[in-house]
Design a protein around this motif. Structure first.
Motif, PDB file in Angstrom:
ATOM      1  N   ASN A  74       0.818  -1.216   0.000  1.00 42.50           N
ATOM      2  CA  ASN A  74       0.000   0.000   0.000  1.00 42.50           C
ATOM      3  C   ASN A  74       0.850   1.264   0.000  1.00 42.50           C
ATOM      4  OD1 ASN A  74      -2.470  -1.324  -0.151  1.00 42.50           O
ATOM      5  ND2 ASN A  74      -2.671  -1.473   2.076  1.00 42.50           N
ATOM      6  N   ILE A  75       1.934   1.263   0.764  1.00 42.95           N
ATOM      7  CA  ILE A  75       2.830   2.418   0.773  1.00 42.95           C
ATOM      8  C   ILE A  75       3.464   2.590  -0.602  1.00 42.95           C
ATOM      9  CG2 ILE A  75       4.975   3.372   1.718  1.00 42.95           C
ATOM     10  CD1 ILE A  75       4.199   1.995   4.395  1.00 42.95           C
ATOM     11  N   ALA A  76       3.921   1.486  -1.175  1.00 44.11           N
ATOM     12  CA  ALA A  76       4.544   1.531  -2.502  1.00 44.11           C
ATOM     13  C   ALA A  76       3.548   2.016  -3.551  1.00 44.11           C
ATOM     14  CB  ALA A  76       5.102   0.161  -2.873  1.00 44.11           C
ATOM     15  N   LYS A  77       2.321   1.557  -3.476  1.00 43.85           N
ATOM     16  CA  LYS A  77       1.296   1.993  -4.429  1.00 43.85           C
ATOM     17  C   LYS A  77       1.036   3.493  -4.291  1.00 43.85           C
ATOM     18  CE  LYS A  77      -0.839  -2.483  -5.036  1.00 43.85           C
ATOM     19  NZ  LYS A  77      -1.945  -3.389  -4.751  1.00 43.85           N
ATOM     20  N   ALA A  78       1.064   3.989  -3.078  1.00 44.41           N
ATOM     21  CA  ALA A  78       0.875   5.421  -2.855  1.00 44.41           C
ATOM     22  C   ALA A  78       2.009   6.239  -3.461  1.00 44.41           C
ATOM     23  CB  ALA A  78       0.757   5.712  -1.357  1.00 44.41           C
ATOM     24  N   LYS A  79       3.160   5.604  -3.650  1.00 43.35           N
ATOM     25  CA  LYS A  79       4.315   6.285  -4.239  1.00 43.35           C
ATOM     26  C   LYS A  79       4.430   6.014  -5.741  1.00 43.35           C
ATOM     27  CE  LYS A  79       6.929   6.590  -0.015  1.00 43.35           C
ATOM     28  NZ  LYS A  79       7.811   7.711   0.171  1.00 43.35           N
ATOM     29  N   GLY A  80       3.402   5.397  -6.326  1.00 44.45           N
ATOM     30  CA  GLY A  80       3.371   5.221  -7.761  1.00 44.45           C
ATOM     31  C   GLY A  80       3.718   3.841  -8.283  1.00 44.45           C
ATOM     32  N   TYR A  81       3.935   2.894  -7.401  1.00 45.36           N
ATOM     33  CA  TYR A  81       4.247   1.519  -7.817  1.00 45.36           C
ATOM     34  C   TYR A  81       2.955   0.702  -7.763  1.00 45.36           C
ATOM     35  CZ  TYR A  81       8.911   3.267  -7.065  1.00 45.36           C
ATOM     36  OH  TYR A  81      10.046   4.031  -7.119  1.00 45.36           O
ATOM     37  N   ASN A  82       2.132   0.863  -8.789  1.00 39.87           N
ATOM     38  CA  ASN A  82       0.791   0.274  -8.781  1.00 39.87           C
ATOM     39  C   ASN A  82       0.787  -1.238  -8.935  1.00 39.87           C
ATOM     40  OD1 ASN A  82      -0.471   2.768  -8.424  1.00 39.87           O
ATOM     41  ND2 ASN A  82      -0.296   3.202 -10.604  1.00 39.87           N
ATOM     42  N   GLU A  83       1.810  -1.782  -9.582  1.00 38.63           N
ATOM     43  CA  GLU A  83       1.874  -3.225  -9.768  1.00 38.63           C
ATOM     44  C   GLU A  83       3.070  -3.762  -8.985  1.00 38.63           C
ATOM     45  OE1 GLU A  83       1.065  -4.842 -13.701  1.00 38.63           O
ATOM     46  OE2 GLU A  83       0.636  -2.791 -14.368  1.00 38.63           O
ATOM     47  N   ILE A  84       2.803  -4.137  -7.733  1.00 35.99           N
ATOM     48  CA  ILE A  84       3.865  -4.615  -6.855  1.00 35.99           C
ATOM     49  C   ILE A  84       3.338  -5.749  -5.987  1.00 35.99           C
ATOM     50  CG2 ILE A  84       3.379  -2.888  -5.077  1.00 35.99           C
ATOM     51  CD1 ILE A  84       6.494  -2.805  -4.634  1.00 35.99           C
ATOM     52  N   SER A  85       4.174  -6.730  -5.762  1.00 35.55           N
ATOM     53  CA  SER A  85       3.834  -7.860  -4.913  1.00 35.55           C
ATOM     54  C   SER A  85       5.003  -8.115  -3.960  1.00 35.55           C
ATOM     55  CB  SER A  85       3.569  -9.092  -5.773  1.00 35.55           C
ATOM     56  OG  SER A  85       3.233 -10.183  -4.971  1.00 35.55           O
TER      57      SER A  85
ATOM     58  N   ILE B  36      10.405  -9.080  -3.816  1.00 34.38           N
ATOM     59  CA  ILE B  36       9.464  -8.110  -4.363  1.00 34.38           C
ATOM     60  C   ILE B  36       9.451  -8.231  -5.872  1.00 34.38           C
ATOM     61  CG2 ILE B  36       8.949  -5.655  -4.620  1.00 34.38           C
ATOM     62  CD1 ILE B  36      10.391  -5.266  -1.907  1.00 34.38           C
ATOM     63  N   ILE B  37       8.256  -8.271  -6.427  1.00 38.76           N
ATOM     64  CA  ILE B  37       8.088  -8.230  -7.878  1.00 38.76           C
ATOM     65  C   ILE B  37       7.369  -6.925  -8.188  1.00 38.76           C
ATOM     66  CG2 ILE B  37       7.050  -9.326  -9.893  1.00 38.76           C
ATOM     67  CD1 ILE B  37       7.131 -11.964  -8.261  1.00 38.76           C
ATOM     68  N   VAL B  38       7.942  -6.154  -9.106  1.00 37.47           N
ATOM     69  CA  VAL B  38       7.368  -4.847  -9.416  1.00 37.47           C
ATOM     70  C   VAL B  38       7.387  -4.618 -10.923  1.00 37.47           C
ATOM     71  CG1 VAL B  38       9.555  -3.625  -9.077  1.00 37.47           C
ATOM     72  CG2 VAL B  38       7.421  -2.385  -8.851  1.00 37.47           C
ATOM     73  N   LYS B  39       6.329  -3.983 -11.403  1.00 32.89           N
ATOM     74  CA  LYS B  39       6.258  -3.618 -12.814  1.00 32.89           C
ATOM     75  C   LYS B  39       5.994  -2.119 -12.880  1.00 32.89           C
ATOM     76  CE  LYS B  39       3.929  -4.566 -17.164  1.00 32.89           C
ATOM     77  NZ  LYS B  39       2.879  -5.346 -17.842  1.00 32.89           N
ATOM     78  N   LYS B  40       6.927  -1.403 -13.514  1.00 32.78           N
ATOM     79  CA  LYS B  40       6.780   0.051 -13.653  1.00 32.78           C
ATOM     80  C   LYS B  40       7.571   0.483 -14.867  1.00 32.78           C
ATOM     81  CE  LYS B  40       7.487   4.444 -11.397  1.00 32.78           C
ATOM     82  NZ  LYS B  40       8.672   5.225 -11.167  1.00 32.78           N
ATOM     83  N   SER B  41       6.955   1.275 -15.683  1.00 36.90           N
ATOM     84  CA  SER B  41       7.629   1.791 -16.863  1.00 36.90           C
ATOM     85  C   SER B  41       8.818   2.645 -16.437  1.00 36.90           C
ATOM     86  CB  SER B  41       6.644   2.632 -17.683  1.00 36.90           C
ATOM     87  OG  SER B  41       7.286   3.171 -18.807  1.00 36.90           O
ATOM     88  N   GLY B  42       9.971   2.404 -17.043  1.00 40.10           N
ATOM     89  CA  GLY B  42      11.166   3.177 -16.717  1.00 40.10           C
ATOM     90  C   GLY B  42      11.776   2.847 -15.372  1.00 40.10           C
ATOM     91  N   PHE B  43      11.529   1.642 -14.872  1.00 44.73           N
ATOM     92  CA  PHE B  43      12.061   1.226 -13.570  1.00 44.73           C
ATOM     93  C   PHE B  43      13.580   1.322 -13.584  1.00 44.73           C
ATOM     94  CE2 PHE B  43      13.441  -1.763 -10.333  1.00 44.73           C
ATOM     95  CZ  PHE B  43      12.577  -1.486  -9.300  1.00 44.73           C
ATOM     96  N   GLY B  44      14.143   1.955 -12.557  1.00 52.54           N
ATOM     97  CA  GLY B  44      15.594   2.132 -12.504  1.00 52.54           C
ATOM     98  C   GLY B  44      16.142   2.052 -11.092  1.00 52.54           C
ATOM     99  N   GLN B  45      17.404   2.436 -10.954  1.00 48.79           N
ATOM    100  CA  GLN B  45      18.108   2.364  -9.667  1.00 48.79           C
ATOM    101  C   GLN B  45      17.417   3.197  -8.590  1.00 48.79           C
ATOM    102  OE1 GLN B  45      20.607   0.290  -9.019  1.00 48.79           O
ATOM    103  NE2 GLN B  45      20.617   0.935  -6.893  1.00 48.79           N
ATOM    104  N   SER B  46      16.899   4.367  -8.954  1.00 51.54           N
ATOM    105  CA  SER B  46      16.228   5.207  -7.950  1.00 51.54           C
ATOM    106  C   SER B  46      14.974   4.513  -7.412  1.00 51.54           C
ATOM    107  CB  SER B  46      15.879   6.574  -8.525  1.00 51.54           C
ATOM    108  OG  SER B  46      14.972   6.446  -9.605  1.00 51.54           O
ATOM    109  N   ASP B  47      14.303   3.749  -8.269  1.00 49.23           N
ATOM    110  CA  ASP B  47      13.131   2.998  -7.820  1.00 49.23           C
ATOM    111  C   ASP B  47      13.534   1.914  -6.820  1.00 49.23           C
ATOM    112  OD1 ASP B  47      11.005   4.185  -9.545  1.00 49.23           O
ATOM    113  OD2 ASP B  47      12.305   3.422 -11.134  1.00 49.23           O
ATOM    114  N   THR B  48      14.649   1.264  -7.090  1.00 50.26           N
ATOM    115  CA  THR B  48      15.162   0.239  -6.182  1.00 50.26           C
ATOM    116  C   THR B  48      15.427   0.837  -4.804  1.00 50.26           C
ATOM    117  OG1 THR B  48      16.144  -0.997  -8.005  1.00 50.26           O
ATOM    118  CG2 THR B  48      17.014  -1.436  -5.815  1.00 50.26           C
ATOM    119  N   VAL B  49      16.040   2.013  -4.788  1.00 46.26           N
ATOM    120  CA  VAL B  49      16.350   2.683  -3.520  1.00 46.26           C
ATOM    121  C   VAL B  49      15.061   3.018  -2.762  1.00 46.26           C
ATOM    122  CG1 VAL B  49      17.318   4.782  -2.499  1.00 46.26           C
ATOM    123  CG2 VAL B  49      18.553   3.597  -4.326  1.00 46.26           C
TER     124      VAL B  49
END
Length: 79
Positions: free
Chosen positions: A22-33, A43-56
C-alpha cells in the motif's frame, strides 16, 4: 505449539506485506507484490522506466517497515 506459532507468523507477514504494498502503491508503484520469508523479502514490481532510484525507494520502504538489512531484499522487475 510450533504450528500455531507458524500460523501467527504467516498472518503477521501477510499484514506487513499488505502495508508495504500500500505504501509503494501510494508512491506510484501500482503493480507490486511483496513476499516476506523470515529475514528475507522478495518483491516483484512492474513500472515503466524502472531504474536504480526505484530500487532505492522500495528498499527504503521495506527497511522502514521491517527493520531489516537492504541486502536481504530482492527486487525483480516484471517486464
Amino acid at each position: 505449539m510450533y504450528a500455531e506459532e507458524k500460523i501467527l507468523e504467516m498472518a503477521s507477514n501477510t499484514e506487513k506485506e499488505a502495508v508495504i504494498e500500500n505504501i509503494a502503491k501510494a508512491k506510484g508503484y501500482n503493480e507490486i507484490s511483496v513476499y516476506i520469508d523470515g529475514e528475507s523479502v522478495d518483491i516483484i514490481v512492474k513500472k515503466s522506466g524502472f531504474g536504480q532510484s526505484d530500487t532505492v525507494i522500495i528498499k527504503e520502504i521495506v527497511c522502514g517497515e521491517l527493520n531489516i538489512s537492504p541486502e536481504n531484499i530482492r527486487i525483480v522487475e516484471k517486464k
